[in-house]
Design a protein around this motif. Structure first.
Motif, mmCIF file in Angstrom:
data_model
loop_
_atom_site.group_PDB
_atom_site.id
_atom_site.type_symbol
_atom_site.label_atom_id
_atom_site.label_comp_id
_atom_site.label_asym_id
_atom_site.label_seq_id
_atom_site.Cartn_x
_atom_site.Cartn_y
_atom_site.Cartn_z
ATOM 1 N N LYS A 188 -23.967 -4.114 -3.342
ATOM 2 C CA LYS A 188 -23.511 -2.851 -2.769
ATOM 3 C C LYS A 188 -22.047 -2.958 -2.362
ATOM 4 N N HIS A 189 -21.216 -2.144 -2.984
ATOM 5 C CA HIS A 189 -19.801 -2.113 -2.631
ATOM 6 C C HIS A 189 -19.232 -0.753 -3.011
ATOM 7 N N THR A 190 -18.190 -0.377 -2.307
ATOM 8 C CA THR A 190 -17.583 0.945 -2.471
ATOM 9 C C THR A 190 -16.211 0.822 -3.136
ATOM 10 N N ASP A 191 -15.619 1.967 -3.449
ATOM 11 C CA ASP A 191 -14.244 1.966 -3.953
ATOM 12 C C ASP A 191 -13.314 1.273 -2.969
ATOM 13 N N ALA A 192 -13.513 1.554 -1.687
ATOM 14 C CA ALA A 192 -12.661 0.951 -0.659
ATOM 15 C C ALA A 192 -12.808 -0.564 -0.653
ATOM 16 N N ASP A 193 -14.027 -1.060 -0.811
ATOM 17 C CA ASP A 193 -14.257 -2.506 -0.849
ATOM 18 C C ASP A 193 -13.555 -3.140 -2.049
ATOM 19 N N ARG A 194 -13.633 -2.498 -3.198
ATOM 20 C CA ARG A 194 -12.994 -3.047 -4.400
ATOM 21 C C ARG A 194 -11.475 -3.084 -4.236
ATOM 22 N N LEU A 195 -10.918 -2.056 -3.623
ATOM 23 C CA LEU A 195 -9.470 -2.026 -3.408
ATOM 24 C C LEU A 195 -9.029 -3.052 -2.362
ATOM 25 N N ALA A 196 -9.850 -3.251 -1.343
ATOM 26 C CA ALA A 196 -9.541 -4.283 -0.349
ATOM 27 C C ALA A 196 -9.538 -5.659 -1.000
ATOM 28 N N SER A 197 -10.489 -5.894 -1.900
ATOM 29 C CA SER A 197 -10.554 -7.157 -2.615
ATOM 30 C C SER A 197 -9.340 -7.334 -3.520
ATOM 31 N N LEU A 198 -8.940 -6.258 -4.203
ATOM 32 C CA LEU A 198 -7.762 -6.310 -5.070
ATOM 33 C C LEU A 198 -6.498 -6.614 -4.268
ATOM 34 N N SER A 199 -6.332 -5.914 -3.156
ATOM 35 C CA SER A 199 -5.165 -6.140 -2.306
ATOM 36 C C SER A 199 -5.126 -7.583 -1.822
ATOM 37 N N ASN A 200 -6.282 -8.105 -1.433
ATOM 38 C CA ASN A 200 -6.369 -9.484 -0.968
ATOM 39 C C ASN A 200 -6.015 -10.467 -2.073
ATOM 40 N N MET A 201 -6.473 -10.212 -3.289
ATOM 41 C CA MET A 201 -6.181 -11.104 -4.408
ATOM 42 C C MET A 201 -4.682 -11.160 -4.686
ATOM 43 N N ILE A 202 -4.027 -10.010 -4.638
ATOM 44 C CA ILE A 202 -2.581 -9.960 -4.857
ATOM 45 C C ILE A 202 -1.853 -10.736 -3.763
ATOM 46 N N ALA A 203 -2.258 -10.507 -2.505
ATOM 47 C CA ALA A 203 -1.622 -11.210 -1.383
ATOM 48 C C ALA A 203 -1.815 -12.721 -1.494
ATOM 49 N N GLU A 204 -3.036 -13.142 -1.778
ATOM 50 C CA GLU A 204 -3.310 -14.580 -1.915
ATOM 51 C C GLU A 204 -2.454 -15.214 -3.005
ATOM 52 N N THR A 205 -2.376 -14.545 -4.140
ATOM 53 C CA THR A 205 -1.632 -15.098 -5.279
ATOM 54 C C THR A 205 -0.149 -15.215 -4.960
ATOM 55 N N ILE A 206 0.423 -14.170 -4.361
ATOM 56 C CA ILE A 206 1.846 -14.189 -4.029
ATOM 57 C C ILE A 206 2.150 -15.265 -2.996
ATOM 58 N N VAL A 207 1.293 -15.407 -1.996
ATOM 59 C CA VAL A 207 1.526 -16.425 -0.965
ATOM 60 C C VAL A 207 1.362 -17.831 -1.541
ATOM 61 N N LEU A 208 0.384 -18.009 -2.419
ATOM 62 C CA LEU A 208 0.213 -19.325 -3.049
ATOM 63 C C LEU A 208 1.460 -19.713 -3.832
ATOM 64 N N LEU A 209 1.989 -18.793 -4.633
ATOM 65 C CA LEU A 209 3.201 -19.073 -5.406
ATOM 66 C C LEU A 209 4.403 -19.295 -4.482
ATOM 67 N N THR A 210 4.451 -18.526 -3.408
ATOM 68 C CA THR A 210 5.555 -18.667 -2.458
ATOM 69 C C THR A 210 5.526 -20.025 -1.766
ATOM 70 N N SER A 211 4.362 -20.442 -1.329
ATOM 71 C CA SER A 211 4.267 -21.721 -0.611
ATOM 72 C C SER A 211 4.598 -22.893 -1.533
ATOM 73 N N GLN A 212 4.161 -22.820 -2.786
ATOM 74 C CA GLN A 212 4.480 -23.889 -3.728
ATOM 75 C C GLN A 212 5.978 -23.922 -4.032
ATOM 76 N N THR A 213 6.558 -22.741 -4.194
ATOM 77 C CA THR A 213 7.991 -22.654 -4.469
ATOM 78 C C THR A 213 8.803 -23.173 -3.286
ATOM 79 N N ALA A 214 8.398 -22.786 -2.085
ATOM 80 C CA ALA A 214 9.099 -23.249 -0.888
ATOM 81 C C ALA A 214 9.027 -24.768 -0.758
ATOM 82 N N ALA A 215 7.872 -25.345 -1.084
ATOM 83 C CA ALA A 215 7.731 -26.799 -0.993
ATOM 84 C C ALA A 215 8.621 -27.512 -2.008
#
Length: 269
Positions: A188-215
């Protein structure tokens, strides 16, 4: 006649304008599919205009509207605009820092004194949110997409660390993502849940790349700019949360979406 200057950044999703009139800077933006009407408005509203252009559609605009304009390299303009805003907003950075520009896609730039270099790029960004978000929900309007993402629960779509360990103690924060969109037994999931998951995936990916680049480049501070975080609290909150988790002090510029246009504007002032 008063000399009025303007910088225009025409990217993949938006056209952003910065112009000076009566010693004030004015900021305007339009969807890229309204480019013709936006530039017609600018030419009518602000006569005697001296223009500098940047972005992927700069050559097109120069040929059709402003034949005497200058074209400023996009990545240089973006970083110069970010430096200008850091000073204008009284935000002091160490000499070396990263600029992460989240627009349609995402670019990473390292600032080392007066030297600026683009070091990384990703197709993950605001275009991913609007495009994939529309495919997941059939919602086309950007504001509706961001409003839904804000109220959704990513845990109804993602497999979280606590889902794997169930009743056992988790070795890391149980609310962290084990697998994006994996769902498992979650039906059971809604449009809002899917968009929250998408937003989270984008944030996680950008931060992962940022932290590796910074290191790799031994940088400890980050400036985040770009249109994708404007009016998108779910994405911005995710970025703030994960950047704090990886221990990277981060600055969000208030007018960060206009960095490219500001950088172009500075070349004709």
């Amino acid at each position: 006649m008063q000399r009025i200057t303007a910088g225009i950044d025409a990217g993949g999703s938006l056209i952003k304008m910065v112009y000076q009139e009566n010693k004030r800077m004015h900021f305007r933006k339009f969807p890229i599919n309204e480019l013709d009407s936006a530039l017609s408005w600018l030419k009518m509203s602000v006569p005697s205009l001296h223009v500098s252009l940047t972005g992927g559609k700069a050559s097109l605009i120069q040929k059709k509207y402003f034949q005497d304009s200058l074209i400023h390299p996009e990545f240089v303009a973006t970083c110069e605009g970010a430096r200008f805003l850091l000073s204008a907003e009284n935000k002091v950075m160490e000499e070396n820092y990263l600029i992460v520009n989240i627009g349609t896609g995402t670019s990473w730039h390292i600032v080392n004194g007066d030297k600026v270099e683009r070091i990384l790029g990703s197709g993950m960004g605001g275009g991913t949110f609007t495009g994939l978000g529309s495919l997941l929900t059939q919602v086309q309007d950007y504001q509706q997409l961001t409003d839904l993402a804000k109220i959704g629960n990513k845990g109804n779509v993602d497999m979280l660390v606590k889902d794997i360990y169930e009743s056992a103690e988790t070795p890391i924060n149980g609310e962290l993502t084990a697998a994006n969109f994996a769902m498992g037994k979650k039906l059971k999931h809604t449009d809002a849940d899917r968009l929250a998951s998408l937003s989270n995936m984008i944030a996680e990916t950008i931060v992962l790349l940022t932290s590796q680049t910074a290191a790799i480049h031994q940088v400890k501070n980050v400036v985040i700019i770009g249109s994708a975080i404007v009016g998108n609290p779910s994405l911005k909150h995710g970025l703030e949360f994960y950047m704090n988790m990886v221990g990277l002090p981060t600055v969000f510029l208030e007018k960060g979406e206009y960095c490219g246009a500001i950088g172009a504007y500075l070349t004709v002032t």
